[in-house]
Design a protein around this motif. Structure first.
Motif, short mmCIF file in Angstrom:
data_model
loop_
_atom_site.label_atom_id
_atom_site.label_comp_id
_atom_site.label_asym_id
_atom_site.label_seq_id
_atom_site.Cartn_x
_atom_site.Cartn_y
_atom_site.Cartn_z
N UNK A 18 14.45 0.28 24.90
CA UNK A 18 15.70 0.26 24.14
C UNK A 18 15.50 1.12 22.90
N UNK A 20 16.91 1.22 20.21
CA UNK A 20 17.03 0.46 18.96
C UNK A 20 15.79 -0.36 18.65
N UNK A 21 14.84 -0.41 19.58
CA UNK A 21 13.60 -1.14 19.29
C UNK A 21 12.53 -0.24 18.68
N UNK A 129 6.68 -1.90 19.28
CA UNK A 129 6.88 -3.14 20.05
C UNK A 129 6.32 -2.90 21.45
N UNK A 130 5.44 -3.77 21.88
CA UNK A 130 4.86 -3.63 23.20
C UNK A 130 5.79 -4.23 24.26
N UNK A 133 5.51 -8.08 24.70
CA UNK A 133 6.36 -8.97 23.92
C UNK A 133 7.82 -8.83 24.34
N UNK A 137 10.70 -11.66 25.68
CA UNK A 137 12.00 -11.81 25.02
C UNK A 137 13.14 -11.69 26.02
N UNK A 138 13.06 -10.68 26.88
CA UNK A 138 14.15 -10.44 27.83
C UNK A 138 14.21 -11.57 28.86
N UNK A 140 13.52 -14.52 28.16
CA UNK A 140 13.89 -15.70 27.37
C UNK A 140 12.85 -16.81 27.52
N UNK A 141 11.58 -16.41 27.54
CA UNK A 141 10.54 -17.41 27.67
C UNK A 141 9.49 -17.26 26.58
N UNK A 142 9.34 -18.27 25.74
CA UNK A 142 8.26 -18.22 24.76
C UNK A 142 6.93 -18.00 25.48
N UNK A 143 6.11 -17.12 24.93
CA UNK A 143 4.91 -16.68 25.64
C UNK A 143 3.70 -17.55 25.33
N UNK B 23 12.35 -3.31 13.46
CA UNK B 23 13.05 -2.40 14.37
C UNK B 23 14.45 -2.09 13.85
N UNK B 105 8.32 -14.66 20.05
CA UNK B 105 7.80 -15.49 21.15
C UNK B 105 6.29 -15.44 21.29
N UNK B 111 9.89 -20.56 18.51
CA UNK B 111 10.02 -21.17 19.84
C UNK B 111 10.53 -22.60 19.78
#
Lengths: 238, 238
Positions: A18, A20-21, A129-130, A133, A137-138, A140-143, B23, B105, B111
């Motif tokens: 993206x 914007x990132x 931003x890797x 991460x 985010x996409x 929607x799961x905390x890592x 960002x 995340x 979270x």
């Protein structure tokens, strides 16, 4: 005789896709340099350039570098060659931004230029931003929580090694899937992680696709796909 | 009767500390929301707020959330409480940006709000530059090549567990040092990695300090410090 001030080599992390990132810093430096360099694949595609195409200015000189994208003994001469090209511009006092998908020092090709050029020229790394991460985010799961062990693995690794690593971590990401997808999915089934695993293609780009991992067609998995195995959420943790 | 449109909860990754490593997307959303919320430590400090202080507008409402910073059984009520406060604003149609150091995340506290609020309210995660990547950049050391295994570890883990993990990875980062520094350094000596290990405090901030790891005073190590064990550079790799 005045000595020419050397140019600075910037490795700019563009983030996962993206536009914007990109960071504010990456954006500022990208727009300030006279020369922008980026890897070019054998078929002429420049993925990193396409991320920031809207930010480039017509007056900037662009250098598309045809790096070898596959493991091969012949990769060193190409890195030497392009390092030489960039060195000429730097010696002439021109700043160069090298575009790097994700983060410049986290896998990728910038390191090979950095290792060759940083001993001679001022060099600055702008982290990004890797996709690791960004994928979480996409999806929607905390890592990761608290004191989790987190592991990043390449899908190219043999099944045995993937198995061992996945058995000794709390959360993981598997990158470089492509033709390795089926092997990785089988490993996840074997180690009992398939129900926790999530899959995303080209996270954050306009071609992003989230598919349930058991429904993925192994024949159609792009290289820029990621499997995320998030840490198990335990309410006792907070 | 018109139904009120619910507000959106944004978790914004601020990056590692340099305000310019936010960002473009995080910046845009941060400036667009009426409410900005962030963790507040028991002594009143708001580290995440301080990163983006210059970007905040006087007309924005700020909510400092006093989360428990230490492991304690009593942490859940606080998360419940602040989730309730944010829920009232979201239900009233107000967008909220929650400030998150690094990535929302990847460890951190967002979270716990996400898990409570995302079932009811629109939620968007804006990934951020992790201190993992930023530390390698500031230390000017490429972190991972090709098919390296990469592991992130917490310094809070017992020495035995750290030892085992470090013996089975190509590159690693150890976070959450503080009072755990000496234990971690001893482990690195034991497993023969001390010569490769690099240390940085508060990477990318104006208080950044890079010290040779053998010269670090274990009594003076801040929590926001990182040890980076980069992959071994091998010219045969490229």
């Amino acid at each position: 005789m005045t000595e020419t001030k050397m140019g600075t080599l910037y490795g700019i992390g563009l983030g996962p896709g993206d536009p914007e990132l990109l960071t504010l810093k990456g954006y500022r430096i990208l727009q300030s340099v006279p020369i922008v360099a980026y890897p070019k694949s054998p078929d002429g595609r420049c993925i990193s350039r396409s991320i920031v195409a809207d930010y480039l200015k017509p007056e900037q000189t662009e250098i598309g570098m045809d790096f070898p994208f596959k493991l091969a003994e012949s990769s060193q001469p190409k890195y030497d060659y392009w390092a030489g090209v960039l060195a000429e511009h730097l010696a002439a006092g021109q700043d160069i931004a090298v575009l790097c998908e994700g983060d410049p020092f986290f896998f990728g090709t910038f390191m090979y230029l950095f290792n060759r050029l940083s001993p001679q020229f001022p060099t600055e790394i702008i982290p990004g931003v890797s996709s690791v991460m960004a994928s979480a985010s996409m999806l929607r799961t905390p890592l990761t929580y608290r004191n989790d062990v987190f592991t990043v693995l390449s899908g190219i690794l043999p099944a045995e090694k993937l198995t061992k690593q996945l058995q000794h971590t709390d959360a993981a990401v598997v990158m470089k899937l492509g033709r390795n997808f089926e092997k990785v999915r089988n490993v996840l089934k074997d180690v009992g992680l398939i129900d926790r695993a999530l899959f995303v293609e080209r996270a954050t780009t306009d071609r992003q696709r989230i598919v349930p991992i058991l429904e993925v067609d192994p024949a159609e998995v792009p290289y820029f796909s990621i499997i995320v195995i998030p840490s198990e959420w335990d309410w006792a943790k907070g």
